[in-house]
Design a protein around this motif. Structure first.
Motif, PDB file in Angstrom:
ATOM      1  N   ASN A  52       0.832  -1.209   0.000  1.00  0.00           N
ATOM      2  CA  ASN A  52       0.000   0.000   0.000  1.00  0.00           C
ATOM      3  C   ASN A  52       0.867   1.259   0.000  1.00  0.00           C
ATOM      4  OD1 ASN A  52      -2.409   1.452  -0.104  1.00  0.00           O
ATOM      5  ND2 ASN A  52      -2.462   1.688   2.128  1.00  0.00           N
ATOM      6  N   HIS A  53       1.897   1.212  -0.817  1.00  0.00           N
ATOM      7  CA  HIS A  53       2.794   2.363  -0.982  1.00  0.00           C
ATOM      8  C   HIS A  53       3.217   2.337  -2.444  1.00  0.00           C
ATOM      9  CE1 HIS A  53       4.954   5.588   0.935  1.00  0.00           C
ATOM     10  NE2 HIS A  53       6.060   5.246   0.312  1.00  0.00           N
ATOM     11  N   HIS A  54       3.025   3.449  -3.151  1.00  0.00           N
ATOM     12  CA  HIS A  54       3.068   3.410  -4.603  1.00  0.00           C
ATOM     13  C   HIS A  54       4.077   4.405  -5.168  1.00  0.00           C
ATOM     14  CE1 HIS A  54      -0.905   1.996  -3.272  1.00  0.00           C
ATOM     15  NE2 HIS A  54      -0.758   1.103  -4.241  1.00  0.00           N
ATOM     16  N   SER A  70       8.118   8.849  -2.780  1.00  0.00           N
ATOM     17  CA  SER A  70       7.985   9.761  -1.646  1.00  0.00           C
ATOM     18  C   SER A  70       6.674   9.394  -0.959  1.00  0.00           C
ATOM     19  CB  SER A  70       7.968  11.226  -2.082  1.00  0.00           C
ATOM     20  OG  SER A  70       6.763  11.522  -2.730  1.00  0.00           O
ATOM     21  N   THR A  71       6.511   9.871   0.231  1.00  0.00           N
ATOM     22  CA  THR A  71       5.271   9.586   0.959  1.00  0.00           C
ATOM     23  C   THR A  71       4.353  10.793   0.831  1.00  0.00           C
ATOM     24  OG1 THR A  71       6.459   8.133   2.476  1.00  0.00           O
ATOM     25  CG2 THR A  71       4.292   8.921   3.193  1.00  0.00           C
ATOM     26  N   HIS A  72       3.331  10.663  -0.021  1.00  0.00           N
ATOM     27  CA  HIS A  72       2.484  11.807  -0.364  1.00  0.00           C
ATOM     28  C   HIS A  72       1.835  12.405   0.879  1.00  0.00           C
ATOM     29  CE1 HIS A  72       2.095   9.083  -4.118  1.00  0.00           C
ATOM     30  NE2 HIS A  72       3.175   9.832  -4.203  1.00  0.00           N
ATOM     31  N   SER A  73       1.376  11.514   1.756  1.00  0.00           N
ATOM     32  CA  SER A  73       0.638  11.998   2.931  1.00  0.00           C
ATOM     33  C   SER A  73       1.521  12.830   3.859  1.00  0.00           C
ATOM     34  CB  SER A  73       0.051  10.811   3.703  1.00  0.00           C
ATOM     35  OG  SER A  73       1.089   9.938   4.101  1.00  0.00           O
TER      36      SER A  73
HETATM   37  C1  LIG Z   1      -5.363   5.546   1.466  1.00  0.00           C
HETATM   38  C2  LIG Z   1      -4.007   4.999   1.219  1.00  0.00           C
HETATM   39  O1  LIG Z   1      -3.504   4.328   2.347  1.00  0.00           O
HETATM   40  C3  LIG Z   1      -3.027   6.077   0.874  1.00  0.00           C
HETATM   41  O2  LIG Z   1      -3.526   6.948  -0.085  1.00  0.00           O
HETATM   42  C4  LIG Z   1      -1.650   5.546   0.490  1.00  0.00           C
HETATM   43  C5  LIG Z   1      -1.582   4.812  -0.829  1.00  0.00           C
HETATM   44  N1  LIG Z   1      -0.253   4.814  -1.401  1.00  0.00           N
HETATM   45  C6  LIG Z   1       0.643   5.761  -1.089  1.00  0.00           C
HETATM   46  N2  LIG Z   1       1.798   5.822  -1.730  1.00  0.00           N
HETATM   47  C7  LIG Z   1       2.686   6.777  -1.483  1.00  0.00           C
HETATM   48  N3  LIG Z   1       3.825   6.811  -2.151  1.00  0.00           N
HETATM   49  N4  LIG Z   1       2.423   7.730  -0.561  1.00  0.00           N
HETATM   50  C8  LIG Z   1       1.293   7.749   0.150  1.00  0.00           C
HETATM   51  O3  LIG Z   1       1.109   8.631   1.005  1.00  0.00           O
HETATM   52  C9  LIG Z   1       0.351   6.721  -0.104  1.00  0.00           C
HETATM   53  N5  LIG Z   1      -0.765   6.661   0.568  1.00  0.00           N
END
Ligand SMILES: C[C@H](O)[C@H](O)[C@H]1CNC2=NC(N)=NC(=O)C2=N1
Length: 93
Positions: A52-54, A70-73
């Protein structure tokens, strides 16, 4: 997950195939042909879904793949990026 400091990022990048680009890390890979590049991308997608990381994935020049993490959140780099980078390095090996 907390953002890593610049020092923590630098330590994790030492001796690695990844480089820092702003608030992300990137790795470039080259394959013998387009089909193998896409097959790799398919495997990256599976690993990313499981984690769950893309990553951002760019296929360019018919046989090259650029992975950007990178971690979008968090708006920057976290341990999740380096954990996925290590998994992707295993795939690429
Ligand atoms: C809802 C879900 O957990 C989030 O949107 C996840 C999905 N994949 C993600 N991938 C990455 N690279 N950063 C994130 O913050 C992220 N958040």
């Amino acid at each position: 997950m907390a953002r890593l400091t610049d020092d923590e990022v630098a330590t994790r990048l030492e001796g690695s195939e990844w480089r820092q680009e702003g608030e992300a890390i990137e790795r470039d890979l080259r394959f013998p042909d387009f089909a193998l590049a896409i097959a790799f991308v398919d495997r990256v997608a599976e690993v990313a879904e499981a984690a769950n990381h893309h990553p951002d994935i760019l296929v360019h020049g018919w046989n090259k793949v650029r992975l950007t993490l990178s971690t979008h959140s968090e708006g920057g780099l976290t341990e999740a990026d380096f954990a996925l980078a290590r998994r992707l390095d295993e795939l690429a090996a």
